[in-house]
Design a protein around this motif. Structure first.
Motif, PDB file in Angstrom:
ATOM      1  N   LEU A 106      -5.368 -27.355-100.466  1.00  0.00           N
ATOM      2  CA  LEU A 106      -6.225 -28.484-100.814  1.00  0.00           C
ATOM      3  C   LEU A 106      -6.271 -28.734-102.313  1.00  0.00           C
ATOM      4  O   LEU A 106      -7.057 -29.549-102.784  1.00  0.00           O
ATOM      5  CB  LEU A 106      -7.649 -28.234-100.285  1.00  0.00           C
ATOM      6  CG  LEU A 106      -7.781 -28.148 -98.761  1.00  0.00           C
ATOM      7  CD1 LEU A 106      -9.195 -27.770 -98.363  1.00  0.00           C
ATOM      8  CD2 LEU A 106      -7.378 -29.461 -98.120  1.00  0.00           C
ATOM      9  N   ARG A 146      -3.747 -34.165 -96.315  1.00  0.00           N
ATOM     10  CA  ARG A 146      -4.447 -32.890 -96.133  1.00  0.00           C
ATOM     11  C   ARG A 146      -5.878 -32.954 -96.670  1.00  0.00           C
ATOM     12  O   ARG A 146      -6.693 -32.079 -96.351  1.00  0.00           O
ATOM     13  CB  ARG A 146      -3.676 -31.752 -96.812  1.00  0.00           C
ATOM     14  CG  ARG A 146      -2.319 -31.482 -96.186  1.00  0.00           C
ATOM     15  CD  ARG A 146      -1.839 -30.066 -96.447  1.00  0.00           C
ATOM     16  NE  ARG A 146      -1.703 -29.743 -97.852  1.00  0.00           N
ATOM     17  CZ  ARG A 146      -0.608 -29.960 -98.590  1.00  0.00           C
ATOM     18  NH1 ARG A 146       0.458 -30.548 -98.036  1.00  0.00           N
ATOM     19  NH2 ARG A 146      -0.556 -29.616 -99.863  1.00  0.00           N
ATOM     20  N   ASP A 176      -8.037 -31.429 -91.648  1.00  0.00           N
ATOM     21  CA  ASP A 176      -8.036 -29.981 -91.884  1.00  0.00           C
ATOM     22  C   ASP A 176      -6.790 -29.354 -91.269  1.00  0.00           C
ATOM     23  O   ASP A 176      -6.526 -29.502 -90.071  1.00  0.00           O
ATOM     24  CB  ASP A 176      -9.291 -29.361 -91.267  1.00  0.00           C
ATOM     25  CG  ASP A 176      -9.501 -27.911 -91.690  1.00  0.00           C
ATOM     26  OD1 ASP A 176      -8.530 -27.275 -92.145  1.00  0.00           O
ATOM     27  OD2 ASP A 176     -10.633 -27.419 -91.580  1.00  0.00           O
ATOM     28  N   THR A 177      -6.028 -28.664 -92.083  1.00  0.00           N
ATOM     29  CA  THR A 177      -4.803 -28.010 -91.611  1.00  0.00           C
ATOM     30  C   THR A 177      -5.084 -27.038 -90.479  1.00  0.00           C
ATOM     31  O   THR A 177      -4.316 -26.950 -89.517  1.00  0.00           O
ATOM     32  CB  THR A 177      -4.130 -27.246 -92.768  1.00  0.00           C
ATOM     33  OG1 THR A 177      -3.670 -28.189 -93.740  1.00  0.00           O
ATOM     34  CG2 THR A 177      -2.953 -26.413 -92.277  1.00  0.00           C
ATOM     35  N   TRP A 178      -6.194 -26.312 -90.563  1.00  0.00           N
ATOM     36  CA  TRP A 178      -6.440 -25.186 -89.660  1.00  0.00           C
ATOM     37  C   TRP A 178      -7.436 -25.478 -88.549  1.00  0.00           C
ATOM     38  O   TRP A 178      -7.578 -24.672 -87.626  1.00  0.00           O
ATOM     39  CB  TRP A 178      -6.941 -23.982 -90.460  1.00  0.00           C
ATOM     40  CG  TRP A 178      -5.986 -23.600 -91.551  1.00  0.00           C
ATOM     41  CD1 TRP A 178      -6.035 -23.979 -92.868  1.00  0.00           C
ATOM     42  CD2 TRP A 178      -4.815 -22.809 -91.419  1.00  0.00           C
ATOM     43  NE1 TRP A 178      -4.974 -23.459 -93.550  1.00  0.00           N
ATOM     44  CE2 TRP A 178      -4.201 -22.736 -92.694  1.00  0.00           C
ATOM     45  CE3 TRP A 178      -4.213 -22.144 -90.346  1.00  0.00           C
ATOM     46  CZ2 TRP A 178      -3.029 -22.034 -92.926  1.00  0.00           C
ATOM     47  CZ3 TRP A 178      -3.049 -21.441 -90.574  1.00  0.00           C
ATOM     48  CH2 TRP A 178      -2.465 -21.385 -91.851  1.00  0.00           C
ATOM     49  N   ASN A 228     -11.295 -26.031 -86.893  1.00  0.00           N
ATOM     50  CA  ASN A 228     -12.591 -25.370 -87.055  1.00  0.00           C
ATOM     51  C   ASN A 228     -12.429 -23.891 -87.381  1.00  0.00           C
ATOM     52  O   ASN A 228     -11.485 -23.237 -86.939  1.00  0.00           O
ATOM     53  CB  ASN A 228     -13.437 -25.525 -85.784  1.00  0.00           C
ATOM     54  CG  ASN A 228     -13.801 -26.969 -85.509  1.00  0.00           C
ATOM     55  OD1 ASN A 228     -13.950 -27.775 -86.427  1.00  0.00           O
ATOM     56  ND2 ASN A 228     -13.943 -27.316 -84.230  1.00  0.00           N
ATOM     57  N   LYS A 229     -13.384 -23.364 -88.130  1.00  0.00           N
ATOM     58  CA  LYS A 229     -13.362 -21.940 -88.457  1.00  0.00           C
ATOM     59  C   LYS A 229     -13.521 -21.109 -87.186  1.00  0.00           C
ATOM     60  O   LYS A 229     -14.373 -21.407 -86.349  1.00  0.00           O
ATOM     61  CB  LYS A 229     -14.497 -21.596 -89.422  1.00  0.00           C
ATOM     62  CG  LYS A 229     -14.398 -22.244 -90.790  1.00  0.00           C
ATOM     63  CD  LYS A 229     -15.599 -21.866 -91.645  1.00  0.00           C
ATOM     64  CE  LYS A 229     -15.545 -22.565 -92.994  1.00  0.00           C
ATOM     65  NZ  LYS A 229     -16.721 -22.242 -93.826  1.00  0.00           N
ATOM     66  N   LYS A 277      -7.571 -21.951-101.424  1.00  0.00           N
ATOM     67  CA  LYS A 277      -7.748 -23.047-100.462  1.00  0.00           C
ATOM     68  C   LYS A 277      -6.475 -23.319 -99.651  1.00  0.00           C
ATOM     69  O   LYS A 277      -6.244 -24.463 -99.230  1.00  0.00           O
ATOM     70  CB  LYS A 277      -8.215 -24.320-101.182  1.00  0.00           C
ATOM     71  CG  LYS A 277      -9.544 -24.169-101.893  1.00  0.00           C
ATOM     72  CD  LYS A 277      -9.987 -25.465-102.539  1.00  0.00           C
ATOM     73  CE  LYS A 277     -11.322 -25.289-103.229  1.00  0.00           C
ATOM     74  NZ  LYS A 277     -11.802 -26.562-103.878  1.00  0.00           N
ATOM     75  N   GLY A 312     -10.573 -22.779 -95.986  1.00  0.00           N
ATOM     76  CA  GLY A 312     -10.510 -22.956 -97.434  1.00  0.00           C
ATOM     77  C   GLY A 312     -10.364 -21.691 -98.219  1.00  0.00           C
ATOM     78  O   GLY A 312     -10.564 -21.663 -99.434  1.00  0.00           O
TER      79      GLY A 312
END
Length: 436
Positions: free
Chosen positions: A72, A398, A402-404, A406-407, A430, A435
């Protein structure tokens, strides 16, 4: 002025040829004000120690094949390139183990090992330019993961340079090493956020005596028939190295047949390969077509497969998604991907492993349609109990997607490890989940 001062300070550590001004305005981001090319582990350590003590941020890359994977921040202070840090450290032909510097080109390694009838059993995309360190750091794998396994199955030892410059070793250089915790798995797939991988030790396998590829075409697109057949094959005594389902768009580009296609890869001694070919032919479902490619044709197919990519232009953007689901749910992912062609006016090429559940979906089209399609596929994978990770996306997008995703519930563990190992957030800030 800041860049000039940074170059001057880094030239105390490296020669002037190893320190250059960084690239500006790269559409993938993950750049650096200054780019450095260390040629030894000691130089890597000195760079990180300098950065840690002077509040500098460091991005890491090999040959840049993962540059659009996460991140990011458009530019760090230092872009540390391992492209000149390469070569074999130790090769035990009889022990079938190899220790190599992280910046070593994967294809060159395989070509060298082939002289001794051995290979690294990894199956990365962009094998002609990817480095062994980048493959390990991103835990990259392709269709042959079914037979080969992943980096966590192949790596037996690593040398890591921590963000403060300290050098540690995890694992060892022999296969039967059971001392202590398996720390290798902590760094594999961590996207360079915990340390710079300087050396990798892997176990090798012999080159296959024979190879073939069976393409099983389903012109009627009966998804239940595909599921039934794949389940039957997996429940049999056959041992394919790939059982990859190709979408009609991708199959059309690779084979000339625009229909759902299963690519069944076989590698073994000749008698075993022939036996498995006969079994697959004898169990071929009705209303399907079958084609067997010999070793040379199979190799040509896979070379074409890995190099299939979209051409970027001003009017279009492109992305590549990694979707993980239960193995047979790959069928749902590919079906949904195919529907996106009409519903979102996109070019979509997709494939997924019916034995391991990992899919790759490549999308090309307008920005708004790309974002909407990512959200739709992410919702589907979540519903199926899986995940969607963006492997490639321009930096500007990006910021919006969000690349990934939800946490995860165990994010606190990731964050705790990062805080302990890299409290100053020096390395690849990040770039990872949440992040980190």
């Amino acid at each position: 002025m800041i860049t000039t001062e940074l170059i001057t300070e880094l030239q105390v550590i490296l020669s002037s040829e190893q320190v250059i001004e960084g690239e500006k305005n790269n559409p993938l981001g993950n750049s650096g004000l200054v780019k450095v090319y260390p040629q030894s582990e000691e130089e890597i350590s000195a760079i990180l120690k300098y950065a840690n003590e002077n509040g500098k941020k460091v991005f890491i890359e090999g040959n840049g094949t993962k540059r659009g994977f996460g991140g990011l921040t458009e530019s760090a202070d230092i872009l540390l390139s391992l492209s000149n840090y390469k070569g074999i450290v130790e090769y035990g032909v009889g022990d079938m183990t190899l220790t190599v510097k992280a910046g070593t080109n994967f294809k060159e390694l395989q070509e060298y090992l082939a002289k001794f009838n051995q290979k690294i059993s990894l199956d990365p995309f962009s094998p002609e330019s990817a480095t062994i360190g980048g493959i390990i750091a991103s835990n990259e794998s392709g269709p042959k993961r079914l037979g080969y396994g992943s980096s966590r199955d192949v790596v037996i030892g690593l040398r890591i340079v921590y963000p403060d410059g300290k050098i540690i070793r995890s694992g060892g250089r022999v296969v039967k090493n059971v001392a202590g915790y398996d720390m290798n798995k902590l760094f594999i797939g961590s996207m360079g956020t915990l340390g710079v991988i300087s050396e990798v030790t892997v176990k090798l396998r012999p080159l296959s005596k024979n190879e073939s590829l069976i393409l099983l075409f389903f012109p009627q697109g009966n998804m239940e028939e595909i599921r039934t057949y794949a389940t039957k094959l997996l429940d049999s005594t056959m041992e394919p190295v790939t059982l990859e389902l190709l979408s009609p768009a991708l199959a059309g580009k690779l084979t000339g047949h625009s229909c759902y296609t299963i690519a069944i890869g076989l590698e073994d001694v000749q008698t075993s390969v022939r036996y498995q070919e006969n079994f697959i032919q004898s169990t071929q479902p009705d209303h399907t077509d079958l084609k067997i490619l010999d070793a040379n044709e199979a190799q040509s197919f896979w070379n074409h497969f890995y190099f299939v990519s979209f051409i970027s232009s001003r009017e279009f953007t492109q992305t590549s998604l990694k979707i993980g689901v239960k193995n047979m749910d790959v069928i749902h992912v590919l079906k949904e991907s195919q529907l996106l062609i009409d519903s979102h006016n996109l070019d979509v090429e997709a494939h997924g492993g019916l034995g391991h559940g990992l899919c790759q979906v490549n999308l090309k089209g307008a920005k708004e349609d790309i974002i909407s399609a990512i959200q739709r596929l992410r919702e589907l994978s979540t519903k199926l109990g899986g995940y969607t990770v963006i492997k490639h996306l321009p930096f500007s997008l990006r910021q919006e997607v969000d690349t990934w995703g939800n946490k995860p519930s165990h994010f606190f563990l990731f964050n705790g490890i990062k805080s302990k190992v890299d409290p100053n957030k020096v390395l690849n800030p990040k770039r990872f989940v949440g992040g980190i």
